[in-house]
Design an enzyme around this catalytic site. Structure first.
Site, mmCIF file in Angstrom:
data_model
loop_
_atom_site.group_PDB
_atom_site.id
_atom_site.type_symbol
_atom_site.label_atom_id
_atom_site.label_comp_id
_atom_site.label_asym_id
_atom_site.label_seq_id
_atom_site.Cartn_x
_atom_site.Cartn_y
_atom_site.Cartn_z
ATOM 1 N N LEU A 124 11.996 -20.067 -4.740
ATOM 2 C CA LEU A 124 10.980 -19.177 -4.189
ATOM 3 C C LEU A 124 9.761 -19.190 -5.100
ATOM 4 O O LEU A 124 9.908 -19.085 -6.318
ATOM 5 C CB LEU A 124 11.523 -17.743 -4.074
ATOM 6 C CG LEU A 124 10.517 -16.647 -3.694
ATOM 7 C CD1 LEU A 124 10.010 -16.842 -2.261
ATOM 8 C CD2 LEU A 124 11.124 -15.259 -3.856
ATOM 9 N N ASP B 196 0.829 -1.206 0.000
ATOM 10 C CA ASP B 196 0.000 0.000 0.000
ATOM 11 C C ASP B 196 0.864 1.258 0.000
ATOM 12 O O ASP B 196 1.902 1.301 0.657
ATOM 13 C CB ASP B 196 -0.903 -0.016 1.238
ATOM 14 C CG ASP B 196 -2.035 0.999 1.146
ATOM 15 O OD1 ASP B 196 -2.283 1.537 0.043
ATOM 16 O OD2 ASP B 196 -2.661 1.270 2.175
ATOM 17 N N HIS C 77 3.622 3.759 -8.688
ATOM 18 C CA HIS C 77 3.516 2.328 -9.014
ATOM 19 C C HIS C 77 4.804 1.823 -9.670
ATOM 20 O O HIS C 77 5.262 0.714 -9.377
ATOM 21 C CB HIS C 77 2.337 2.089 -9.958
ATOM 22 C CG HIS C 77 1.004 2.370 -9.343
ATOM 23 N ND1 HIS C 77 0.580 1.772 -8.183
ATOM 24 C CD2 HIS C 77 -0.014 3.190 -9.736
ATOM 25 C CE1 HIS C 77 -0.627 2.199 -7.866
ATOM 26 N NE2 HIS C 77 -1.012 3.056 -8.797
#
Length: 225
Positions: free
Chosen positions: A123, A12, A29
């Site tokens: 991962l 956020d 962003h």
């Protein structure tokens, strides 16, 4: 010390960071991708096996159209440019959410990215895209009814988008907002939650390590004493 196998993150604050520093939400962003790369690197270094990133919620369609288009283009460019690096780093990609409602070109790229990385195992990065936990639970129950199997906890788990993915031990939300925003509501039942004041682009490797160290020393009771 508590082991960390799965970290979930609500990233956020990108838009607010962009307005503050560049007068553009989209700029935030773009800069936020650097933090994504940092967290991925840290997860590999810390031998964390699963990372789930809340990238675009089912409620985010309410945002301005130009911002939505920018976000999807940003993801497309990331996948095109970074896919070989992800493969080399032994990273597996999995997308969770209502993917059939995304642009066709993005859907195709998602399927290709998952296919190319399916055998990697250092991962697993789960990208929650057009994701809403309430819809996920409803869809799971619909599948259970369709299969005519018993409605219980195990079968709900097995029909979620996160099937075969362990629940997160740790959730981090940046941006100084203290709510879950319809993210992994079922899976977070016993997850330790850390709310960070910093906006996502400002979240550093030191912040991540600090939270991991704090988590490792928490006494986790799971209902017992």
């Amino acid at each position: 010390m508590n082991p960390v196998n799965h970290v979930a993150i609500i990233m956020d604050g990108n838009g607010r960071w962009g307005i503050k520093h560049k007068q553009s939400r989209n700029a935030g962003h773009k800069v936020g991708l650097n933090t994504v790369q940092m967290v991925i690197n840290q997860c590999i270094n810390q031998k964390i096996k699963y990372l789930t990133l809340y990238t675009f919620s089912s409620e985010n369609w309410k945002r301005p159209k130009n911002e939505i288009i920018f976000l999807f283009n940003l993801l497309e460019n990331f996948l095109r440019k970074k896919i070989n690096k992800l493969i080399k780093s032994d990273i597996k990609l999995k997308f969770i959410g209502e993917l059939n409602k995304l642009p066709i070109k993005l859907q195709t790229l998602i399927r290709l990215s998952e296919k190319k990385t399916k055998n990697n195992n250092s991962l697993q990065v789960n990208i929650a895209l057009n994701y809403g936990s309430k819809n996920e639970l409803i869809n799971s129950i619909k599948m259970i009814k369709l299969k005519k199997i018993l409605l219980n906890e195990v079968n709900i788990d097995n029909n979620l988008y996160t099937k075969n993915i362990p629940n997160p031990e740790l959730l981090i939300r940046t941006g100084n907002t203290q709510r879950l925003s319809n993210f992994l509501l079922w899976q977070l039942a016993y997850t330790e939650i850390f709310f960070e004041k910093k906006l996502w682009p400002d979240f550093s490797d030191k912040d991540f390590k600090r939270i991991l160290n704090k988590f490792k020393n928490i006494k986790r009771n799971f209902g017992s004493i």
